[in-house]
Design a protein around this motif. Sequence first.
Motif, PDB file in Angstrom:
ATOM      1  N   ARG A   1     -51.187  -4.976  -1.068  1.00 29.20           N
ATOM      2  CA  ARG A   1     -49.637  -4.143  -1.155  1.00 29.20           C
ATOM      3  C   ARG A   1     -48.947  -5.118  -0.122  1.00 29.20           C
ATOM      4  O   ARG A   1     -47.530  -4.798   0.351  1.00 29.20           O
ATOM      5  CB  ARG A   1     -49.487  -2.916  -1.286  1.00 29.20           C
ATOM      6  N   GLY A   2     -49.270  -6.223   0.539  1.00 29.77           N
ATOM      7  CA  GLY A   2     -48.772  -6.787   1.621  1.00 29.77           C
ATOM      8  C   GLY A   2     -48.527  -5.767   2.903  1.00 29.77           C
ATOM      9  O   GLY A   2     -47.653  -6.267   3.930  1.00 29.77           O
ATOM     10  N   THR A   3     -49.431  -4.985   3.008  1.00 26.55           N
ATOM     11  CA  THR A   3     -49.450  -3.965   4.059  1.00 26.55           C
ATOM     12  C   THR A   3     -50.428  -3.859   4.779  1.00 26.55           C
ATOM     13  O   THR A   3     -51.624  -4.176   4.532  1.00 26.55           O
ATOM     14  CB  THR A   3     -48.999  -2.489   3.569  1.00 26.55           C
ATOM     15  N   VAL A   4     -50.258  -3.710   6.336  1.00 24.25           N
ATOM     16  CA  VAL A   4     -51.555  -3.668   7.226  1.00 24.25           C
ATOM     17  C   VAL A   4     -52.484  -2.638   7.033  1.00 24.25           C
ATOM     18  O   VAL A   4     -52.025  -1.150   6.796  1.00 24.25           O
ATOM     19  CB  VAL A   4     -51.283  -3.820   8.575  1.00 24.25           C
ATOM     20  N   HIS A   5     -53.834  -2.557   6.926  1.00 19.28           N
ATOM     21  CA  HIS A   5     -54.865  -1.526   6.773  1.00 19.28           C
ATOM     22  C   HIS A   5     -55.854  -2.078   7.836  1.00 19.28           C
ATOM     23  O   HIS A   5     -56.063  -3.093   8.245  1.00 19.28           O
ATOM     24  CB  HIS A   5     -55.462  -1.547   5.292  1.00 19.28           C
TER      25      HIS A   5
ATOM     26  N   LEU B   1     -45.016 -16.054   8.690  1.00 17.42           N
ATOM     27  CA  LEU B   1     -45.999 -16.973   8.847  1.00 17.42           C
ATOM     28  C   LEU B   1     -47.327 -16.327   9.390  1.00 17.42           C
ATOM     29  O   LEU B   1     -48.252 -16.807   9.049  1.00 17.42           O
ATOM     30  CB  LEU B   1     -45.460 -17.987   9.612  1.00 17.42           C
ATOM     31  N   LEU B   2     -47.122 -15.637  10.427  1.00 17.65           N
ATOM     32  CA  LEU B   2     -48.320 -14.662  10.832  1.00 17.65           C
ATOM     33  C   LEU B   2     -48.902 -13.983   9.756  1.00 17.65           C
ATOM     34  O   LEU B   2     -50.305 -13.919   9.398  1.00 17.65           O
ATOM     35  CB  LEU B   2     -47.950 -13.702  11.996  1.00 17.65           C
ATOM     36  N   TRP B   3     -48.056 -13.266   8.946  1.00 18.92           N
ATOM     37  CA  TRP B   3     -48.743 -12.815   7.640  1.00 18.92           C
ATOM     38  C   TRP B   3     -49.204 -13.729   6.820  1.00 18.92           C
ATOM     39  O   TRP B   3     -50.478 -13.393   6.269  1.00 18.92           O
ATOM     40  CB  TRP B   3     -47.391 -11.830   7.014  1.00 18.92           C
ATOM     41  N   TYR B   4     -48.806 -14.560   6.434  1.00 20.79           N
ATOM     42  CA  TYR B   4     -49.238 -15.640   5.514  1.00 20.79           C
ATOM     43  C   TYR B   4     -50.523 -16.186   5.932  1.00 20.79           C
ATOM     44  O   TYR B   4     -51.631 -16.202   5.301  1.00 20.79           O
ATOM     45  CB  TYR B   4     -48.251 -16.993   5.366  1.00 20.79           C
ATOM     46  N   ALA B   5     -50.779 -16.414   7.336  1.00 19.44           N
ATOM     47  CA  ALA B   5     -51.972 -17.068   7.713  1.00 19.44           C
ATOM     48  C   ALA B   5     -53.122 -15.906   7.468  1.00 19.44           C
ATOM     49  O   ALA B   5     -54.249 -16.241   7.079  1.00 19.44           O
ATOM     50  CB  ALA B   5     -51.887 -17.349   9.114  1.00 19.44           C
TER      51      ALA B   5
ATOM     52  N   ALA C   1     -50.060  -9.879  -3.366  1.00 21.67           N
ATOM     53  CA  ALA C   1     -49.157 -10.221  -2.436  1.00 21.67           C
ATOM     54  C   ALA C   1     -48.645 -11.628  -2.267  1.00 21.67           C
ATOM     55  O   ALA C   1     -47.481 -12.040  -2.224  1.00 21.67           O
ATOM     56  CB  ALA C   1     -49.288  -9.519  -1.304  1.00 21.67           C
ATOM     57  N   LEU C   2     -49.621 -12.544  -2.148  1.00 13.95           N
ATOM     58  CA  LEU C   2     -49.523 -13.832  -1.885  1.00 13.95           C
ATOM     59  C   LEU C   2     -48.533 -14.471  -3.141  1.00 13.95           C
ATOM     60  O   LEU C   2     -47.889 -15.450  -2.938  1.00 13.95           O
ATOM     61  CB  LEU C   2     -50.908 -14.708  -1.974  1.00 13.95           C
ATOM     62  N   ALA C   3     -48.646 -13.917  -4.419  1.00 15.73           N
ATOM     63  CA  ALA C   3     -47.859 -14.377  -5.716  1.00 15.73           C
ATOM     64  C   ALA C   3     -46.627 -14.262  -5.425  1.00 15.73           C
ATOM     65  O   ALA C   3     -45.658 -15.187  -6.068  1.00 15.73           O
ATOM     66  CB  ALA C   3     -48.321 -13.572  -6.962  1.00 15.73           C
ATOM     67  N   GLY C   4     -45.978 -13.410  -4.316  1.00 13.02           N
ATOM     68  CA  GLY C   4     -44.649 -13.050  -4.218  1.00 13.02           C
ATOM     69  C   GLY C   4     -44.084 -14.103  -3.029  1.00 13.02           C
ATOM     70  O   GLY C   4     -42.917 -13.657  -2.578  1.00 13.02           O
TER      71      GLY C   4
ATOM     72  N   ARG D   1     -40.093 -15.137  -0.945  1.00 12.56           N
ATOM     73  CA  ARG D   1     -40.028 -14.606   0.399  1.00 12.56           C
ATOM     74  C   ARG D   1     -39.743 -15.776   1.170  1.00 12.56           C
ATOM     75  O   ARG D   1     -38.608 -15.867   1.937  1.00 12.56           O
ATOM     76  CB  ARG D   1     -40.958 -13.812   1.023  1.00 12.56           C
ATOM     77  N   ARG D   2     -40.443 -16.834   1.126  1.00 16.81           N
ATOM     78  CA  ARG D   2     -40.188 -17.934   1.925  1.00 16.81           C
ATOM     79  C   ARG D   2     -38.698 -18.612   1.758  1.00 16.81           C
ATOM     80  O   ARG D   2     -38.005 -19.105   2.778  1.00 16.81           O
ATOM     81  CB  ARG D   2     -41.199 -19.111   1.598  1.00 16.81           C
ATOM     82  N   ALA D   3     -38.533 -18.743   0.389  1.00 14.24           N
ATOM     83  CA  ALA D   3     -37.147 -19.329  -0.062  1.00 14.24           C
ATOM     84  C   ALA D   3     -35.975 -18.502   0.648  1.00 14.24           C
ATOM     85  O   ALA D   3     -35.001 -19.097   1.234  1.00 14.24           O
ATOM     86  CB  ALA D   3     -36.882 -19.177  -1.698  1.00 14.24           C
ATOM     87  N   SER D   4     -36.048 -17.240   0.845  1.00 17.62           N
ATOM     88  CA  SER D   4     -35.043 -16.140   1.386  1.00 17.62           C
ATOM     89  C   SER D   4     -34.928 -16.596   3.029  1.00 17.62           C
ATOM     90  O   SER D   4     -33.868 -16.217   3.558  1.00 17.62           O
ATOM     91  CB  SER D   4     -35.362 -14.692   1.351  1.00 17.62           C
TER      92      SER D   4
END
Length: 379
Positions: free
Chosen positions: A80-84, A160-164, A102-105, A109-112
């Motif tokens: 869910r793109g959430t830290v666990h 970018l930190l999330w993406y890595a 989450a990566l699929a979206g 997010r990058r575009a925004s």
Amino acid sequence: MVELSPAEVLGLRMGSLLLREDDPGRPKDVAGVVSWFGAMQAQDNGSALWSLGVRLPHLDLAGVKEALERKEALRTWPMRGTVHLVPPRDARWMLDLMGVRALAGAAARRASLGLDERTADRAVDVLGSALAGNRLTRAQCLAALTAAGIDIGGQAGYHLLWYASQRGVTCIAPHVGTEQTFALLGEWVPDPWLPSREEALATIAIRYFRSHGPTTRQDFAGWTGLTATDAKAGIAAAGDALTSAMAGGTEVYLTPEALDTAPRDATGYLTLPGFDEYLLGFKDRSLMVSDGHKQAIIPGGNGVFQPTVVRAGRVVATWKRTMTTKLAKIQVHELAKLTAKDRTAIEAAFDPYGRFLGFPVSLTFLEHSLRSGAGKIGR
């Protein structure tokens, strides 16, 4: 099929959530608790530490932090793109199974944020090089990106930190002081467990229902972010490790061992952090929270959960902490009418939190009758 009453469901859940202090079968260390759950909400580091502490009453804050330094668990974005918090050896397959959604979206997010895929991938390479053999703070990671000519303005740096980490390159290491740190996942966990997809689905289903059950397939899908089809497949793959019952005309799942447990009502008082599996582990929270109290627990519905006081399995108050050099000041905001006896019991329920912090705790109460207006502070 067995029919469970609401009281039985709530009582069983409190055991599954490891919130019965008198349960001799509770795990005794951080690794055991996190493995039991499979993943624990950890978007707020302080809340995550107390989520562990409340289930490990023999450990104080320093003891929990030491366990995390021993790599008994790590933080990442597995679903869910959430830290666990997750068991270290399970981080990679969880990212592959659930994080991929989450990566699929990420492109939208990058575009925004004015980022393109090429820049995001270059940022992953930069972080991978900077972290090789190192553990860096968030500020140091962002500085490495800036030095490489990558714009981190606005929310771009966080993304970018999330993406890595979502890509499985980095993970969140324990804080150093108040600073978040990052490490390479491959260095932090050199021997990941890599089950087949079917085994991964079965594993996450078993862990979810043993730590949250009895509850529904819809709650499982909501917690993991899996599709309804994958949620159903995970339950099927779990086989005899899970069983089902009926609750209010709805099918719920739990482990056979839990179902064989003698029914026990939820009792006593608990002081829980805002981001705890007690609430965030379910889409349907009606057994634990009255409809009229949801706004106070999640103001504005913005996903930021207030810490809660729980009586017999249901939320009766929220609380806020202010630290001084010598004292933890707690303000309790009543959601239900509390008697003098209730307040005394709540004061006692905060004693473990004080021991965990290593500070004495002082409580004041904001009375329920004035919650909608200017509050009156009780004792």
